[in-house]
Scaffold this active site. Sequence first.
Site, PDB file in Angstrom:
ATOM      1  N   ARG A  47      34.294 -41.612  40.044  1.00 37.41           N
ATOM      2  CA  ARG A  47      33.456 -42.676  39.492  1.00 37.41           C
ATOM      3  C   ARG A  47      32.234 -42.784  40.391  1.00 37.41           C
ATOM      4  O   ARG A  47      32.331 -42.518  41.601  1.00 37.41           O
ATOM      5  CB  ARG A  47      34.191 -44.029  39.479  1.00 37.41           C
ATOM      6  CG  ARG A  47      35.305 -44.164  38.448  1.00 37.41           C
ATOM      7  CD  ARG A  47      34.759 -44.254  37.019  1.00 37.41           C
ATOM      8  NE  ARG A  47      35.799 -44.477  36.042  1.00 37.41           N
ATOM      9  CZ  ARG A  47      36.435 -43.510  35.375  1.00 37.41           C
ATOM     10  NH1 ARG A  47      36.147 -42.244  35.590  1.00 37.41           N
ATOM     11  NH2 ARG A  47      37.349 -43.817  34.475  1.00 37.41           N
TER      12      ARG A  47
ATOM     13  N   GLU B 223      25.546 -45.900  34.631  1.00 40.68           N
ATOM     14  CA  GLU B 223      25.655 -44.959  33.507  1.00 40.68           C
ATOM     15  C   GLU B 223      25.319 -45.678  32.213  1.00 40.68           C
ATOM     16  O   GLU B 223      25.833 -46.774  31.994  1.00 40.68           O
ATOM     17  CB  GLU B 223      27.081 -44.388  33.448  1.00 40.68           C
ATOM     18  CG  GLU B 223      27.414 -43.548  34.665  1.00 40.68           C
ATOM     19  CD  GLU B 223      28.834 -42.971  34.651  1.00 40.68           C
ATOM     20  OE1 GLU B 223      29.541 -43.140  33.625  1.00 40.68           O
ATOM     21  OE2 GLU B 223      29.232 -42.367  35.649  1.00 40.68           O
TER      22      GLU B 223
ATOM     23  N   HIS C 275      28.886 -37.811  32.394  1.00 39.47           N
ATOM     24  CA  HIS C 275      30.280 -38.273  32.431  1.00 39.47           C
ATOM     25  C   HIS C 275      31.070 -37.649  31.272  1.00 39.47           C
ATOM     26  O   HIS C 275      31.452 -38.338  30.313  1.00 39.47           O
ATOM     27  CB  HIS C 275      30.354 -39.814  32.373  1.00 39.47           C
ATOM     28  CG  HIS C 275      31.673 -40.350  32.864  1.00 39.47           C
ATOM     29  ND1 HIS C 275      31.816 -41.562  33.472  1.00 39.47           N
ATOM     30  CD2 HIS C 275      32.920 -39.826  32.833  1.00 39.47           C
ATOM     31  CE1 HIS C 275      33.074 -41.771  33.795  1.00 39.47           C
ATOM     32  NE2 HIS C 275      33.774 -40.721  33.401  1.00 39.47           N
TER      33      HIS C 275
HETATM   34  C1  GLV Z   1      37.322 -40.408  32.522  1.00 34.83           C
HETATM   35  O1  GLV Z   1      36.509 -40.611  33.350  1.00 34.83           O
HETATM   36  C2  GLV Z   1      38.641 -40.987  32.487  1.00 34.83           C
HETATM   37  O2  GLV Z   1      38.943 -41.877  33.312  1.00 34.83           O
HETATM   38  O3  GLV Z   1      39.435 -40.596  31.619  1.00 34.83           O
END
Ligand code: GLV
Length: 329
Positions: free
Chosen positions: A235, A264, A283
């Site tokens: 993250r 984001e 992401h």
């Molecule tokens: C993606 O970032 C997830 O947590 O599945």
Amino acid sequence: MKILAYERVEDPVLEQLNRAHDVRFFKNINPKTDPDFLQFLHQADGIIGLGLEVDKPLLDQAPHLKIISNVSVGYNNLPIDELTKRKIMATNTPGVLTDTVADLVFGLILSTARRIPELDRFVKAGKWVELVDSTYYGVDVHHKTLGIIGMGRIGSAIAQRAYAGFHMNIVYHSRTKKPQAEKDFSAVHLSLEELLSVSDFVCLITPLTKETERMIGKKEFARMKKSAIFINASRGQTIIEQDLIDALTEGTIAGAGLDVFEKEPIDPDNPLLRMDNVVTLPHMGSSTYETELHMSKLAAENLLAGLAGKKPKNLINPEVWENEQHEKG
Ligand code: GLV
């Protein structure tokens, strides 16, 4: 039942839910102010979706809520203790995305080390007019040292690719030792400081928690090799992004491959977007057609189990279900 779907639930799964329930899908709205969202939230029995930031004011507006089913493995968007207090179940989607995320992490490692996006732009811009020289060389990935911070399911899948496919040395840092990874990939457990100083690639793949928030900053970048490439697929908040920008600008480290950011979608004026030695992705770790569908299906199974009074497969706060069973006698 009334089901509130948010941001990302794949169409076949939405259709399936719709056949038996009253489903409303919300996308690109502000959940704090959107009147339709807030009105439906008031009636919702369950929520399924990606990344809804849940807090007390939101929960105060959801008096019927029994379950929140995340279409993601990470659940840093959910205040688990508060949900447990309110007897609301929370679920996530571990397992089904492991290999997909590990593949993408490897994509980031290779893209950054071999400068693939940068050289793609170079060729397409018509700049390849003579034999390329060392200005365009990359660095090897095979036989290098990969440091994995967070050796869970995804960390192990990355280690497996690195060890079996690229003959890399694996070092790792996590709260507990992982005997299986030590046996399977000859992985060596190190302190964070040691890992940072010996790794050619530093790969951050830990969940975001109070303990891991902002865990990599100026001091940690300074410990890395000057030639190190930093990969973040956890993250954005697990690092101090400004310190990464400084480390890259000052040449403290050599490059970065990033799937996640402090904010984001990323601001268009973020300096990271102007750096050729940085590879950026929006992401997308788990975002293949196959895996997004698997995640939506698993999240729907979790949701429907919870709504039917059964124990969901991926229940994060089992106390809620257990207390309910106890009360039922
Ligand atoms: C993606 O970032 C997830 O947590 O599945």
